[in-house]
Design an enzyme around this catalytic site. Structure first.
Site, mmCIF file in Angstrom:
data_model
loop_
_atom_site.group_PDB
_atom_site.id
_atom_site.type_symbol
_atom_site.label_atom_id
_atom_site.label_comp_id
_atom_site.label_asym_id
_atom_site.label_seq_id
_atom_site.Cartn_x
_atom_site.Cartn_y
_atom_site.Cartn_z
ATOM 1 N N LYS A 1 -0.786 -9.444 3.019
ATOM 2 C CA LYS A 1 0.004 -8.951 4.156
ATOM 3 C C LYS A 1 -0.869 -8.034 5.003
ATOM 4 O O LYS A 1 -1.658 -7.256 4.449
ATOM 5 C CB LYS A 1 1.248 -8.199 3.675
ATOM 6 N N GLU B 1 9.829 -3.852 10.008
ATOM 7 C CA GLU B 1 10.163 -2.530 9.458
ATOM 8 C C GLU B 1 10.756 -1.611 10.517
ATOM 9 O O GLU B 1 10.166 -1.389 11.577
ATOM 10 C CB GLU B 1 8.896 -1.905 8.849
ATOM 11 N N GLU C 1 -0.811 -5.636 8.883
ATOM 12 C CA GLU C 1 0.068 -5.023 9.881
ATOM 13 C C GLU C 1 -0.386 -5.316 11.310
ATOM 14 O O GLU C 1 -1.581 -5.214 11.631
ATOM 15 C CB GLU C 1 0.097 -3.500 9.676
ATOM 16 N N ASP D 1 0.831 -1.211 0.000
ATOM 17 C CA ASP D 1 0.000 0.000 0.000
ATOM 18 C C ASP D 1 0.863 1.258 0.000
ATOM 19 O O ASP D 1 0.338 2.375 -0.043
ATOM 20 C CB ASP D 1 -1.019 -0.010 1.145
HETATM 21 O O1 KIV Z 1 3.527 -1.257 1.623
HETATM 22 C C1 KIV Z 1 4.718 -1.589 1.494
HETATM 23 O O2 KIV Z 1 5.348 -1.415 0.441
HETATM 24 C C2 KIV Z 1 5.387 -2.191 2.635
HETATM 25 C C3 KIV Z 1 6.895 -2.233 2.595
HETATM 26 C C4 KIV Z 1 7.430 -0.956 3.102
HETATM 27 C C5 KIV Z 1 7.393 -3.394 3.328
HETATM 28 O O3 KIV Z 1 4.765 -2.586 3.561
#
Ligand code: KIV
Length: 260
Positions: free
Chosen positions: A110, A174, A112, A43
Site C-alpha cells: 500500500k 481515510e 499513499e 505503518d
Molecule cells: O497504516 C495503517 O494502519 C493505515 C490504516 C489507518 C488504513 O494506513
C-alpha cells in the site's frame, strides 16, 4: 483459501470487505481463524505499537519484521504491507522496497497519495498495489478530516481516479466526508476500503489496537470492541498482588501438581 488482488476487484459491490491491521503473530492467527480476508500491516505500527509520534519514523526493516510475524500467524490470508515514508519516493526505489516487503511475506503493498508513476511501475513488475487517498498520515500536518471544501473534494476524487487508472486493485479512503466516499465508491471500479469515511464504502478497515481498546487514545471514528488496556491493567495488578502474597506460583503448582 488466500484471496488474491484480482479477487478483491471481483468482489466490488458484493459482500463488504472487513480489513483489520495486525502487527504480531498471535493477533494475525486470531484474525485468520475469524475469517478476516485481508490483513493490513500498516505503518500505524510506529504509533500504536512503537510509541512514535508519527508514521514517518517507520523503516523498511520495521515493516519486514512485522510482516514476517503476521505471515507466520496467518499463512492463508492476503497481507497488504505498507511502504514506509519515502521508501516509495520514485519508481525504482519503490520497486526495491516493495520487493523486500513481498519477500518478507506480503501479497501486495500500500502507498499513499497520487504517485501514479510508482503504482504503474510496481504493477508492471507484478506487484499488486493498494492505493490510499483522503487523509495521508505520512505527509499530513494533522489528523483532521480532509475534503470538506469543493476544491479539496474534487482533488481527492481525481486522485482516486488516478489511483485506479494507474492499476491499483483496491484503495483505502481515510477520514473524508461520507458523501464524497459514497460518490468515489460509486464511480470507481475497484473496492474502496473506508476508515472514518462512512458506511457506503466497499469495505471497512480498523486499526486492531483501536478495535481491541488497546492504548489510551482511539480516533472517534473507530469502535472499541473490547477494553484490552483494562484487561492488561487487571492482569498486572492481580499478578503483582499474588507475587506479594506468595499466592503465585503456589496456586498453579497446586492446580497442575508440578514442581517435584
Ligand atoms: O497504516 C495503517 O494502519 C493505515 C490504516 C489507518 C488504513 O494506513
Amino acid at each position: 483459501m488466500k484471496l488474491q488482488a484480482s479477487d478483491f476487484v471481483a468482489r466490488k459491490g458484493l459482500q463488504p470487505i472487513a480489513m483489520l491491521t495486525a502487527y504480531t503473530c498471535p493477533v494475525a492467527r486470531a484474525l485468520e481463524r475469524a475469517g478476516i480476508p485481508v490483513i493490513l500491516v500498516g505503518d500505524t505500527v510506529g504509533m500504536v505499537e512503537m510509541g512514535f509520534d508519527s508514521t514517518r519514523h517507520v523503516t523498511l526493516e520495521h515493516m519486514e519484521y512485522h510482516i514476517g510475524a503476521v505471515r507466520r500467524g496467518a499463512p492463508d490470508t492476503h497481507i497488504v504491507g505498507d511502504l514506509p515514508y519515502r521508501t516509495d519516493r520514485d519508481a525504482d526505489t519503490a520497486l526495491a522496497s516493495a520487493r523486500r516487503l513481498i519477500a518478507a511475506g506480503a501479497d501486495s503493498v500500500k502507498l499513499e497519495g497520487d504517485k501514479y508513476e510508482v503504482i504503474r511501475h510496481l504493477v508492471a513488475h507484478d506487484i499488486p498495489v493498494c492505493g490510499h487517498t483522503g487523509l495521508l498520515p505520512q505527509t499530513a500536518k494533522g489528523f483532521a478530516k480532509v475534503g470538506r471544501s469543493d476544491a479539496e473534494a474534487e482533488r481527492i476524487r481525481q486522485e482516486a481516479k488516478g489511483i485506479e487508472e494507474a492499476g491499483a486493485f483496491m484503495m483505502v479512503m481515510e477520514h473524508i466526508p461520507y458523501d464524497l466516499a459514497r460518490a468515489i465508491t460509486a464511480e470507481r471500479g475497484i473496492s474502496t476500503i473506508g476508515i472514518g469515511a462512512g458506511p457506503d464504502c466497499d469495505g471497512q478497515v480498523l486499526v486492531i489496537n483501536d478495535a481491541l481498546g488497546l492504548g489510551d487514545y482511539w480516533p472517534p471514528f473507530s469502535k472499541q470492541y473490547a477494553r484490552a488496556s483494562d484487561t492488561i491493567l487487571d492482569v498486572a495488578r492481580a499478578f503483582s498482588g499474588e507475587v506479594a502474597s506468595r499466592e503465585f506460583p503456589n496456586n498453579i503448582i497446586k492446580l497442575t501438581g508440578t514442581g517435584s
